[in-house]
Design an enzyme around this catalytic site. Structure first.
Site, PDB file in Angstrom:
ATOM      1  N   ASP A 126       0.860  -1.195   0.000  1.00 21.09           N
ATOM      2  CA  ASP A 126       0.000   0.000   0.000  1.00 21.09           C
ATOM      3  C   ASP A 126       0.890   1.237   0.000  1.00 21.09           C
ATOM      4  O   ASP A 126       2.070   1.173   0.367  1.00 21.09           O
ATOM      5  CB  ASP A 126      -0.911   0.026   1.240  1.00 21.09           C
ATOM      6  CG  ASP A 126      -1.873   1.214   1.205  1.00 21.09           C
ATOM      7  OD1 ASP A 126      -2.442   1.485   0.133  1.00 21.09           O
ATOM      8  OD2 ASP A 126      -2.041   1.895   2.231  1.00 21.09           O
ATOM      9  N   SER A 127       0.287   2.363  -0.382  1.00 23.82           N
ATOM     10  CA  SER A 127       1.022   3.624  -0.327  1.00 23.82           C
ATOM     11  C   SER A 127       1.407   3.957   1.121  1.00 23.82           C
ATOM     12  O   SER A 127       2.386   4.655   1.349  1.00 23.82           O
ATOM     13  CB  SER A 127       0.162   4.747  -0.898  1.00 23.82           C
ATOM     14  OG  SER A 127      -1.036   4.851  -0.150  1.00 23.82           O
ATOM     15  N   CYS A 177      -4.346  -1.481  -2.227  1.00 25.20           N
ATOM     16  CA  CYS A 177      -4.485  -0.041  -2.423  1.00 25.20           C
ATOM     17  C   CYS A 177      -5.360   0.139  -3.657  1.00 25.20           C
ATOM     18  O   CYS A 177      -5.025  -0.373  -4.739  1.00 25.20           O
ATOM     19  CB  CYS A 177      -3.099   0.556  -2.654  1.00 25.20           C
ATOM     20  SG  CYS A 177      -3.106   2.296  -3.091  1.00 25.20           S
ATOM     21  N   GLU A 180      -3.065   9.154   7.342  1.00 25.32           N
ATOM     22  CA  GLU A 180      -1.599   9.041   7.400  1.00 25.32           C
ATOM     23  C   GLU A 180      -1.034   9.882   8.545  1.00 25.32           C
ATOM     24  O   GLU A 180       0.013   9.573   9.094  1.00 25.32           O
ATOM     25  CB  GLU A 180      -0.954   9.503   6.084  1.00 25.32           C
ATOM     26  CG  GLU A 180      -1.073   8.508   4.941  1.00 25.32           C
ATOM     27  CD  GLU A 180      -0.298   7.210   5.176  1.00 25.32           C
ATOM     28  OE1 GLU A 180       0.889   7.260   5.491  1.00 25.32           O
ATOM     29  OE2 GLU A 180      -0.914   6.132   5.043  1.00 25.32           O
ATOM     30  N   CYS A 221     -11.047   3.045  -0.686  1.00 28.18           N
ATOM     31  CA  CYS A 221      -9.673   3.414  -0.374  1.00 28.18           C
ATOM     32  C   CYS A 221      -9.372   2.682   0.919  1.00 28.18           C
ATOM     33  O   CYS A 221     -10.152   2.764   1.881  1.00 28.18           O
ATOM     34  CB  CYS A 221      -9.543   4.925  -0.169  1.00 28.18           C
ATOM     35  SG  CYS A 221      -7.932   5.417   0.497  1.00 28.18           S
ATOM     36  N   HIS A 266      -7.519   3.177   3.239  1.00 31.47           N
ATOM     37  CA  HIS A 266      -7.355   4.011   4.436  1.00 31.47           C
ATOM     38  C   HIS A 266      -8.690   4.257   5.153  1.00 31.47           C
ATOM     39  O   HIS A 266      -8.712   4.512   6.352  1.00 31.47           O
ATOM     40  CB  HIS A 266      -6.773   5.378   4.063  1.00 31.47           C
ATOM     41  CG  HIS A 266      -5.299   5.373   3.785  1.00 31.47           C
ATOM     42  ND1 HIS A 266      -4.728   4.643   2.771  1.00 31.47           N
ATOM     43  CD2 HIS A 266      -4.278   6.028   4.393  1.00 31.47           C
ATOM     44  CE1 HIS A 266      -3.412   4.851   2.762  1.00 31.47           C
ATOM     45  NE2 HIS A 266      -3.118   5.697   3.734  1.00 31.47           N
TER      46      HIS A 266
HETATM   47  N1  DGL Z   1      -4.953   3.439   0.489  1.00 31.94           N
HETATM   48  C1  DGL Z   1      -4.919   3.828  -0.852  1.00 31.94           C
HETATM   49  C2  DGL Z   1      -6.158   3.448  -1.617  1.00 31.94           C
HETATM   50  O1  DGL Z   1      -6.751   2.436  -1.298  1.00 31.94           O
HETATM   51  C3  DGL Z   1      -4.381   5.136  -1.270  1.00 31.94           C
HETATM   52  C4  DGL Z   1      -4.448   6.302  -0.408  1.00 31.94           C
HETATM   53  C5  DGL Z   1      -3.475   7.311  -0.921  1.00 31.94           C
HETATM   54  O2  DGL Z   1      -2.293   7.010  -0.889  1.00 31.94           O
HETATM   55  O3  DGL Z   1      -3.908   8.376  -1.374  1.00 31.94           O
HETATM   56  O4  DGL Z   1      -6.547   4.113  -2.553  1.00 31.94           O
END
Ligand code: DGL
Length: 269
Positions: free
Chosen positions: A6-7, A69, A154, A188, A190
């Site tokens: 993931d990012s 992600c 984050e 997402c 997150h």
């Molecule tokens: N967690 C990621 C997603 O599912 C990306 C969030 C990000 O880095 O902007 O899209």
């Protein structure tokens, strides 16, 4: 081992489900925290960063990599599968999380109106609309980009009034597109970390689709159908955590998200 990328921290919501449902496997989690968030970055940048991570996970001993992600799945998966994988190692696999979510969407909606919340990159790619309509042309998909949310996660801004404000704002903008929306994909990885804020802002009769359960179920199914890949995966119930940023910051945040202490290492490209 199974690589999970993931990012940043968001993919831990997917990893946690993998560990619960498939505890026997070994995992390597890689969070590119130094370059997160990816959500507003260009196609070329997300593709280049994701390919770099996939190559690295392959070289660390992961023949199977899951892009945990949505942004990377939307912007990089197809190019990596079609163009890069055949040159790097055609026997390895890279899987994403949008297609498995689209496959089961029908069982979550009665009205046939589904909402998607995601990063700008995911929403602009139209990946959810394309994948869902390929499988279920009768389902209508409404989208809303939430550019603030991954950055709030984050930075550990969880369960506070500022975050509640943005969550409600984006959810209201989504619901304004159709009062018939009854299921919302938190598109997402997150966003499940903000589930308390989402629940507070959620109108009655609307539910959130558990992407982590869906993706874990889909991976189990994949491994059952591909014994040749399963045989290449070690099973000692271990997880190794890597971050491209500061390991102690990662450990603190990751422990919150996973509900237990973890010890990560710094990854130098
Ligand atoms: N967690 C990621 C997603 O599912 C990306 C969030 C990000 O880095 O902007 O899209």
């Amino acid at each position: 081992m199974i690589g999970v990328f993931d990012s940043g921290f968001g993919g831990l919501t997917i990893l946690r489900k993998f560990q619960q449902l498939m505890p026997e496997y070994d995992y390597v989690f890689l969070g590119d925290n130094a370059r997160a968030p990816y959500g507003s970055r260009s196609f070329e940048t997300v593709y280049a960063y994701t390919l770099q991570a996939v190559r690295r996970l392959f070289s660390m001993g992961c023949p199977l990599v899951v892009l945990a992600c949505n942004t990377a799945s939307a912007k990089a998966l197809r190019s990596i599968q079609q163009n890069d994988l055949p040159l790097i190692d055609p026997s390895n696999r890279v899987l994403g999380i949008i297609r498995p979510t689209a496959e089961v969407i029908q069982s979550y909606t009665r009205t046939g109106h589904v909402g998607v919340l995601g990063t700008l990159g995911t929403v602009n790619s139209q990946s959810y609309i394309i994948e869902i309509q390929k499988l279920y042309p009768e389902i209508r998909v409404f989208q809303q980009a939430c550019p603030m949310l991954a950055a709030l996660v984050e930075n550990g801004e969880i369960d506070n009034p500022g975050t509640d404000y943005f969550v409600k704002k984006y959810l209201d903008l989504l619901m304004a597109q159709s009062p018939l929306i009854d299921s919302v994909i938190l598109g997402c990885t997150h966003y499940p970390l903000l589930i308390n804020s989402f629940r507070k802002a959620c109108p009655d009769g609307v539910s959130f689709i558990p992407q982590n359960e869906i993706v874990a179920g889909s991976l189990m199914d994949y491994l059952r159908r591909h014994p040749e890949m399963d045989a290449r995966l070690s099973k000692n119930s271990k997880t190794y955590y890597y971050t491209t940023d500061n390991p102690s910051v990662f450990n603190n945040a990751a422990s919150l998200f996973l509900g237990r202490e973890v010890s990560s290492s710094h990854l130098d490209w």
